[in-house]
Design an enzyme around this catalytic site. Structure first.
Site, mmCIF file in Angstrom:
data_model
loop_
_atom_site.group_PDB
_atom_site.id
_atom_site.type_symbol
_atom_site.label_atom_id
_atom_site.label_comp_id
_atom_site.label_asym_id
_atom_site.label_seq_id
_atom_site.Cartn_x
_atom_site.Cartn_y
_atom_site.Cartn_z
ATOM 1 N N GLY A 59 0.849 -1.148 -0.002
ATOM 2 C CA GLY A 59 -0.030 0.007 0.098
ATOM 3 C C GLY A 59 0.781 1.111 -0.052
ATOM 4 O O GLY A 59 2.153 1.137 0.303
ATOM 5 N N HIS A 70 7.902 -7.130 -3.955
ATOM 6 C CA HIS A 70 6.565 -7.589 -4.372
ATOM 7 C C HIS A 70 6.754 -9.004 -5.360
ATOM 8 O O HIS A 70 7.235 -8.928 -6.513
ATOM 9 C CB HIS A 70 6.021 -6.690 -5.379
ATOM 10 C CG HIS A 70 5.517 -5.388 -4.566
ATOM 11 N ND1 HIS A 70 4.358 -5.474 -4.038
ATOM 12 C CD2 HIS A 70 6.234 -4.453 -4.074
ATOM 13 C CE1 HIS A 70 3.953 -4.235 -3.450
ATOM 14 N NE2 HIS A 70 5.065 -3.720 -3.291
ATOM 15 N N CYS A 119 5.026 -6.196 1.362
ATOM 16 C CA CYS A 119 5.597 -4.699 1.680
ATOM 17 C C CYS A 119 4.939 -4.080 2.604
ATOM 18 O O CYS A 119 5.290 -4.196 4.031
ATOM 19 C CB CYS A 119 5.262 -3.995 0.158
ATOM 20 S SG CYS A 119 5.862 -2.412 -0.225
ATOM 21 N N TYR A 120 3.814 -2.944 2.413
ATOM 22 C CA TYR A 120 3.429 -2.399 3.490
ATOM 23 C C TYR A 120 2.646 -3.638 4.665
ATOM 24 O O TYR A 120 2.578 -3.310 5.932
ATOM 25 C CB TYR A 120 2.056 -1.601 2.976
ATOM 26 C CG TYR A 120 1.366 -0.773 4.181
ATOM 27 C CD1 TYR A 120 1.728 0.451 4.456
ATOM 28 C CD2 TYR A 120 -0.023 -1.277 4.536
ATOM 29 C CE1 TYR A 120 1.153 1.049 5.422
ATOM 30 C CE2 TYR A 120 -0.621 -0.532 5.695
ATOM 31 C CZ TYR A 120 -0.159 0.699 6.005
ATOM 32 O OH TYR A 120 -0.556 1.371 7.008
ATOM 33 N N ASP A 176 -17.657 -11.052 -22.942
ATOM 34 C CA ASP A 176 -18.022 -10.934 -21.532
ATOM 35 C C ASP A 176 -19.793 -11.513 -21.730
ATOM 36 O O ASP A 176 -20.227 -12.391 -21.012
ATOM 37 C CB ASP A 176 -17.904 -9.804 -20.879
ATOM 38 C CG ASP A 176 -16.408 -9.514 -20.685
ATOM 39 O OD1 ASP A 176 -15.657 -10.463 -20.999
ATOM 40 O OD2 ASP A 176 -15.970 -8.437 -20.497
ATOM 41 N N GLU A 213 4.744 -10.721 -6.505
ATOM 42 C CA GLU A 213 3.494 -11.119 -7.518
ATOM 43 C C GLU A 213 3.890 -10.535 -8.886
ATOM 44 O O GLU A 213 3.234 -10.838 -9.745
ATOM 45 C CB GLU A 213 2.232 -10.498 -7.124
ATOM 46 C CG GLU A 213 2.189 -8.846 -6.710
ATOM 47 C CD GLU A 213 2.526 -8.412 -5.534
ATOM 48 O OE1 GLU A 213 2.265 -7.112 -4.936
ATOM 49 O OE2 GLU A 213 3.514 -9.109 -5.013
ATOM 50 N N LYS A 225 -10.560 -11.151 -16.743
ATOM 51 C CA LYS A 225 -10.554 -11.283 -17.856
ATOM 52 C C LYS A 225 -10.046 -12.749 -18.788
ATOM 53 O O LYS A 225 -10.553 -13.180 -19.385
ATOM 54 C CB LYS A 225 -10.285 -10.151 -18.714
ATOM 55 C CG LYS A 225 -10.340 -10.038 -20.255
ATOM 56 C CD LYS A 225 -11.867 -9.552 -20.569
ATOM 57 C CE LYS A 225 -12.018 -9.312 -21.853
ATOM 58 N NZ LYS A 225 -13.477 -8.473 -21.843
#
Length: 516
Positions: A56, A172, A83-84, A231, A174, A372
């Protein structure tokens, strides 16, 4: 979702939070993002298999900084702070923080100091490239934690309390820049939390069909607006499997679609999926309303209003309709809930603008749990062709915002023919699947040219071909010159009224993907 493993991600406002959820799902584990105002009791009711605390932008010491509900550590499941999230753990568990002199943003080399389940399968003797984005740092780890990783600028880049199953990373894992990040996340899921990877698209389809049947009942009808995009098409096919012809699909042809698009999509869906589909030809109605309008925002408002009116008219022809199906995706849901609470909502999402409130219908949003790429996986599971699964994004206002200036039947015909050549050449060259989006734009000017022995003064077509992951940022594609040459030559020779083709080499930002 109670029957499958579930990872709850607490969002403290990181730009990468959605990436955490995607990485977990890519590992075959279902994940949900919840704002940091969610309580530990609420999370406990979700029956999580693990909890991840996101990064964050705040500083833990700030008066209004998002806080850590210590109850997350009492749930009896592993916790990973990123992180945060790591700084929160250190601050609340007796460690110490310090402000960095400058914000550290970019690559760093992680040195693994000690064996740890989080780093299993990663070579300890070699540095692992990771991605940093932080302003504060952990100066002293809390009691019970081992420092298991450092970098050149951080003495504590990773810490672990194996007895309590609490782990933390200052970087991070990710993001794809963290070379071994996926391995670390998978280790947390499978080695530490011992989660079973049971999130599959086939299981998702079964649950949607079951839930829709239960919600709608044996006699209820559902109305769905089809746009031809993936979609709404996936929603229609899923619900058709659940309730058959009690699903009423409405495809409004606004006259602004690409060449043969309405015919191709509607005929395929009817023939292969037996959809109860009504195609409304409203092209003259839309074009008459758009006559003389060149302002892009006015175009959008006119098109949106007319679509709502036509959809409403058609829906009222159907008896016993209680539900409206929409293709809302998980990012829409996440962005409608701020990590700071309801007062800071980023934006509200209604795929069919105004319809839910106007028509007083209950919403069915079967894709609201999916990203998606997962929608595409569902489409493939349902047996949809590549032409639908990998169809490039197409704006709601259609070709109206790819014709700069006034929309006329003549200008629409020019753009349709030019755009069809672009689509054909991208497909034939194998580039269609390599790029995010490729299309033609008709510019509001004419230029001098020479054809044969005569002078011409005709239209200009711009080519826009970009690459992106999520459309938030995009870069122009360095297409092979021979493909651009072929596209240009075909458009100039085959599309009457065009004598010049240009290539847009702008990135987003500062430009947008679409021209209007």
């Amino acid at each position: 979702m109670e029957s499958i493993s579930k990872v709850i991600i607490i969002d403290y406002g990181s730009q990468f939070t959605q990436l955490i959820a995607r990485r977990v799902r890519e590992a075959g584990v279902y994940s949900e993002i919840h704002p940091c105002i969610v309580t530990a009791q609420e999370v406990k009711a979700m029956r999580p298999s693990a909890v991840i605390l996101s990064g964050g932008p705040a500083s833990v010491g700030d008066a209004d900084a998002p806080a850590l509900d210590m109850g997350f550590l009492q749930l009896g499941v592993p916790v990973l702070g990123i992180c945060y999230g790591m700084q929160l753990l250190a601050h609340n568990m007796g460690g110490a923080l310090a402000s960095s002199e400058t914000r550290e943003y970019g690559p760093a080399d992680l040195q693994i100091l000690k064996s740890c389940p989080l780093f299993e399968g990663i070579a300890q003797e070699d540095a692992s490239r990771v991605w940093m984005s932080h302003g504060d740092k952990v100066k002293a780890a809390p009691a019970g934690f081992d420092v298991v990783g450092r970098t050149e600028t951080l003495d504590i880049a990773a810490m672990a309390d194996e007895s309590r199953n609490i782990y933390a990373l200052q970087f991070h894992p990710e993001v794809h820049h963290s070379v071994d990040g996926t391995q670390m996340i998978n280790n947390f899921l499978f080695k530490i939390a011992k989660i079973k990877p049971d999130w599959t698209m086939s299981g998702f389809i079964e649950s949607v069909i079951r839930d829709v049947r239960e919600a709608v009942g044996p006699e209820g009808n559902v109305v769905c607006g089809l746009s031809g995009g993936i979609d709404s098409t996936v929603v229609a096919v899923l619900l058709n499997k659940a309730i058959g012809h009690r699903l009423h699909c409405i495809f409004v042809d606004n006259g602004l679609m690409r060449a043969q698009e309405v015919e191709e999509v509607s005929s395929y869906l009817r023939e292969h999926f037996d959809l109860n589909l009504t195609v409304v030809d409203a092209s003259e109605r839309f074009l008459s309303k758009l006559a003389g309008v060149d302002d892009p925002e006015k175009k959008r408002k006119i098109i949106g209003y007319e679509f709502i009116e036509i959809f409403d008219e058609e829906a009222h022809r159907i008896e016993n309709v209680a539900y409206l199906a929409q293709g809302t995706l998980y990012p829409d849901v996440i962005e409608s809930i701020s990590h700071k609470g309801p007062s800071a909502v980023i934006k509200s999402h209604h795929n069919v603008g105004g319809l839910p409130e106007k028509m007083k219908l209950k919403l069915i949003e079967p894709l609201r749990e999916l990203f998606k790429d997962e929608v595409r996986k569902v489409a493939m599971e349902l047996g949809m062709p590549d032409s639908i699964v990998w169809r490039h994004p197409f704006p709601g206002p259609g070709l109206a915002i790819r014709i700069i200036g006034e929309i006329t039947a003549e200008r629409l015909e020019i753009l349709r023919k030019a755009d069809k050549i672009v689509q054909n050449e991208l497909t034939a060259s194998g580039w269609y699947r390599k790029v995010w989006q490729g299309f033609a734009v008709l510019l509001p000017l004419k230029t001098v040219g020479v054809m044969g022995d005569g002078r011409t003064y005709e239209h200009v077509i711009a080519l826009r071909i970009v690459d992106s992951v999520d459309a938030m940022t995009a870069d122009w594609v360095r297409m092979p010159s021979e493909i651009l040459e072929r596209i240009s030559s075909r458009i100039i020779n085959e599309v009457k009224g065009v004598n010049r083709v240009v290539y847009d080499i702008s990135s987003k930002p500062p430009s947008t993907i679409e021209w209007e």
